[in-house]
Design a protein around this motif. Sequence first.
Motif, PDB file in Angstrom:
ATOM      1  N   ALA A   1       1.954   9.076  -5.909  1.00 62.78           N
ATOM      2  CA  ALA A   1       2.660  10.620  -5.727  1.00 62.78           C
ATOM      3  C   ALA A   1       3.785  11.180  -6.609  1.00 62.78           C
ATOM      4  CB  ALA A   1       3.141  10.972  -4.000  1.00 62.78           C
TER       5      ALA A   1
ATOM      6  N   GLU B   1       0.529  -1.337   0.281  1.00 57.91           N
ATOM      7  CA  GLU B   1       0.579   0.215  -0.616  1.00 57.91           C
ATOM      8  C   GLU B   1       0.911   1.673  -0.404  1.00 57.91           C
ATOM      9  OE1 GLU B   1      -2.799   1.853   3.199  1.00 57.91           O
ATOM     10  OE2 GLU B   1      -4.032  -0.502   2.874  1.00 57.91           O
ATOM     11  N   SER B   2       1.800   1.568   0.596  1.00 59.12           N
ATOM     12  CA  SER B   2       2.859   2.473   0.326  1.00 59.12           C
ATOM     13  C   SER B   2       3.561   2.566  -0.209  1.00 59.12           C
ATOM     14  CB  SER B   2       3.367   2.670   2.279  1.00 59.12           C
ATOM     15  OG  SER B   2       4.591   1.545   1.401  1.00 59.12           O
TER      16      SER B   2
ATOM     17  N   ASP C   1       1.219   3.609  -2.951  1.00 54.24           N
ATOM     18  CA  ASP C   1       1.066   5.259  -3.132  1.00 54.24           C
ATOM     19  C   ASP C   1       2.100   6.406  -3.184  1.00 54.24           C
ATOM     20  OD1 ASP C   1      -1.619   4.820  -1.590  1.00 54.24           O
ATOM     21  OD2 ASP C   1      -0.415   5.235   0.677  1.00 54.24           O
TER      22      ASP C   1
END
Length: 79
Positions: A64, A56-57, A60
């Motif tokens: 970004a 998930e990170s 993200d």
Amino acid sequence: MKTRAYQLCAVLAVAIMVFVLLRFGFSLGTLLLALLLAACPWGVIWLSYRLARQAESEIDAAIATKKPKEQNSEPGNGV
């Protein structure tokens, strides 16, 4: 598919733990084996949770880094 395999592994470990305790009684060896078997499902749950958070990170972070590139690009001439 993998989630079902993890769940099956956890259920199997707990079933073997209960069987060992009921079949061979409570002794130091059986209690240690039961604790080891009980730790396996918790380890699988912890590992799955950690990998899900890591994925998930990473998603993200990828989103970004892509957003500023899209905002800085000028619209092209339409044909």
